[in-house]
Design a protein around this motif. Structure first.
Motif, mmCIF file in Angstrom:
data_model
loop_
_atom_site.group_PDB
_atom_site.id
_atom_site.type_symbol
_atom_site.label_atom_id
_atom_site.label_comp_id
_atom_site.label_asym_id
_atom_site.label_seq_id
_atom_site.Cartn_x
_atom_site.Cartn_y
_atom_site.Cartn_z
ATOM 1 N N LYS A 1 -0.504 5.542 -9.290
ATOM 2 C CA LYS A 1 -1.399 5.541 -8.127
ATOM 3 C C LYS A 1 -0.970 4.522 -7.088
ATOM 4 O O LYS A 1 -0.332 3.503 -7.399
ATOM 5 C CB LYS A 1 -2.837 5.247 -8.574
ATOM 6 C CG LYS A 1 -3.465 6.400 -9.345
ATOM 7 C CD LYS A 1 -4.927 6.141 -9.607
ATOM 8 C CE LYS A 1 -5.587 7.353 -10.281
ATOM 9 N NZ LYS A 1 -6.997 7.090 -10.614
ATOM 10 N N LYS A 2 -1.360 4.773 -5.857
ATOM 11 C CA LYS A 2 -1.154 3.800 -4.777
ATOM 12 C C LYS A 2 -2.383 2.880 -4.750
ATOM 13 O O LYS A 2 -3.485 3.302 -5.133
ATOM 14 C CB LYS A 2 -1.029 4.529 -3.428
ATOM 15 C CG LYS A 2 0.134 5.530 -3.349
ATOM 16 C CD LYS A 2 1.317 4.923 -2.619
ATOM 17 C CE LYS A 2 2.503 5.874 -2.529
ATOM 18 N NZ LYS A 2 2.370 6.869 -1.467
ATOM 19 N N GLN B 1 -2.657 4.086 -14.930
ATOM 20 C CA GLN B 1 -2.798 4.212 -13.466
ATOM 21 C C GLN B 1 -1.489 3.885 -12.740
ATOM 22 O O GLN B 1 -1.496 3.689 -11.529
ATOM 23 C CB GLN B 1 -3.884 3.242 -12.957
ATOM 24 C CG GLN B 1 -5.140 3.187 -13.789
ATOM 25 C CD GLN B 1 -6.143 4.238 -13.382
ATOM 26 O OE1 GLN B 1 -5.751 5.305 -12.944
ATOM 27 N NE2 GLN B 1 -7.416 3.935 -13.518
ATOM 28 N N ASN C 1 0.791 -1.237 0.000
ATOM 29 C CA ASN C 1 0.000 0.000 0.000
ATOM 30 C C ASN C 1 0.821 1.284 0.000
ATOM 31 O O ASN C 1 0.329 2.337 -0.383
ATOM 32 C CB ASN C 1 -0.957 0.012 1.194
ATOM 33 C CG ASN C 1 -2.377 -0.353 0.755
ATOM 34 O OD1 ASN C 1 -2.792 0.013 -0.352
ATOM 35 N ND2 ASN C 1 -3.083 -1.078 1.577
ATOM 36 N N THR D 1 3.553 2.859 -5.264
ATOM 37 C CA THR D 1 2.696 3.022 -6.440
ATOM 38 C C THR D 1 2.538 1.677 -7.151
ATOM 39 O O THR D 1 3.269 0.717 -6.868
ATOM 40 C CB THR D 1 3.322 4.015 -7.437
ATOM 41 O OG1 THR D 1 4.569 3.466 -7.902
ATOM 42 C CG2 THR D 1 3.534 5.384 -6.806
ATOM 43 N N GLU E 1 -5.835 4.000 -3.720
ATOM 44 C CA GLU E 1 -6.530 4.954 -4.604
ATOM 45 C C GLU E 1 -7.291 4.234 -5.723
ATOM 46 O O GLU E 1 -7.926 4.875 -6.549
ATOM 47 C CB GLU E 1 -5.513 5.923 -5.230
ATOM 48 C CG GLU E 1 -4.776 6.779 -4.212
ATOM 49 C CD GLU E 1 -3.723 7.663 -4.857
ATOM 50 O OE1 GLU E 1 -4.001 8.879 -4.994
ATOM 51 O OE2 GLU E 1 -2.653 7.166 -5.228
#
Length: 225
Positions: A137-138, A134, A95, A98, A141
């Motif tokens: 993103k983490k 994407q 988490n 990315t 998200e």
């Protein structure tokens, strides 16, 4: 046997000291897709864990992607896992990193060094699962379906001979489950072999494949409806 990437013969599957499946016989050949069904506690997860080296094969014989499960040493497990892709129900993404860095972590851990090759491979697998945009993103998200797509991308990183998917739609709503199943179906049609544990009978009916069932301590093939 020439074509088989997984072969179990009279294999006893244990969870700690409990025998959960006895005398398992199973052969998966290149290009096969099998569903693995059965109630909670019937031995599905224990069988999966035995196949990726989390549990020892204590009795019988077993070979997977060229590894002897009976003789498998701890130091060989990372090499086994390079040749199989594993998709979990709960995604198991990091988490604090990315999407890109989650995949980077796996490639570095499996011996990749060339930065350009790493970048190209990550872009290739993310593109394959529709998550290329994407990458920054983490996981928190992303929706559940997007996280599972990233998990599938991760499983594809080392061009595995076999994908073990353990309840990959278990945490997803029906619509997202369908999308993830369509993706796994595409991956199968591209030539990958898949063994997928599932409770989702709607998917089994919609995407018909060979089905095996854990019940009463045994594993057997289910006739197609």
């Amino acid at each position: 046997m020439e074509n088989s990437i997984l072969h179990l013969e009279n294999a006893d599957i244990y969870q700690r000291d409990n025998l959960v499946l006895s005398k398992v016989n199973l052969t998966i050949n290149k290009g096969d897709f099998f569903y693995l069904i059965g109630k909670t506690g019937s031995g599905k997860s224990s069988l999966m864990k035995t196949l990726y080296g989390d549990l020892k094969l204590q009795r019988g014989t077993g070979a997977i992607v060229g590894f002897d499960l009976k003789k498998l040493k701890d130091k060989e497990i990372p090499f086994l896992r390079r040749k199989i892709g594993i998709v979990f129900q709960d995604f198991k993404l990091l988490n604090d990193r990315t999407v890109f860095d989650n995949l980077l972590f796996v490639l570095k851990a499996t011996g990749w060094k060339d930065k350009e090759a790493i970048k190209a491979k990550i872009e290739e697998v993310l593109d394959h699962v529709g998550m290329k945009m994407q990458y920054y993103k983490k996981p928190f998200e992303l929706s559940g379906g997007e996280q599972q797509r990233v998990a599938i991308a991760r499983a594809l990183l080392n061009d595995p001979e076999l994908i073990l998917a353990d309840e990959p739609t278990g945490n997803l709503d029906p619509k997202t489950s369908l999308e993830v199943m369509e993706l796994l179906n595409e991956i199968h049609q591209s030539g990958k072999s898949i063994l997928m544990a599932t409770h989702d009978y709607a998917l089994i009916v919609k995407f018909k494949q060979q089905t095996i069932k854990c019940e009463g301590g045994e594993l057997f093939e289910v006739a197609q409806g």
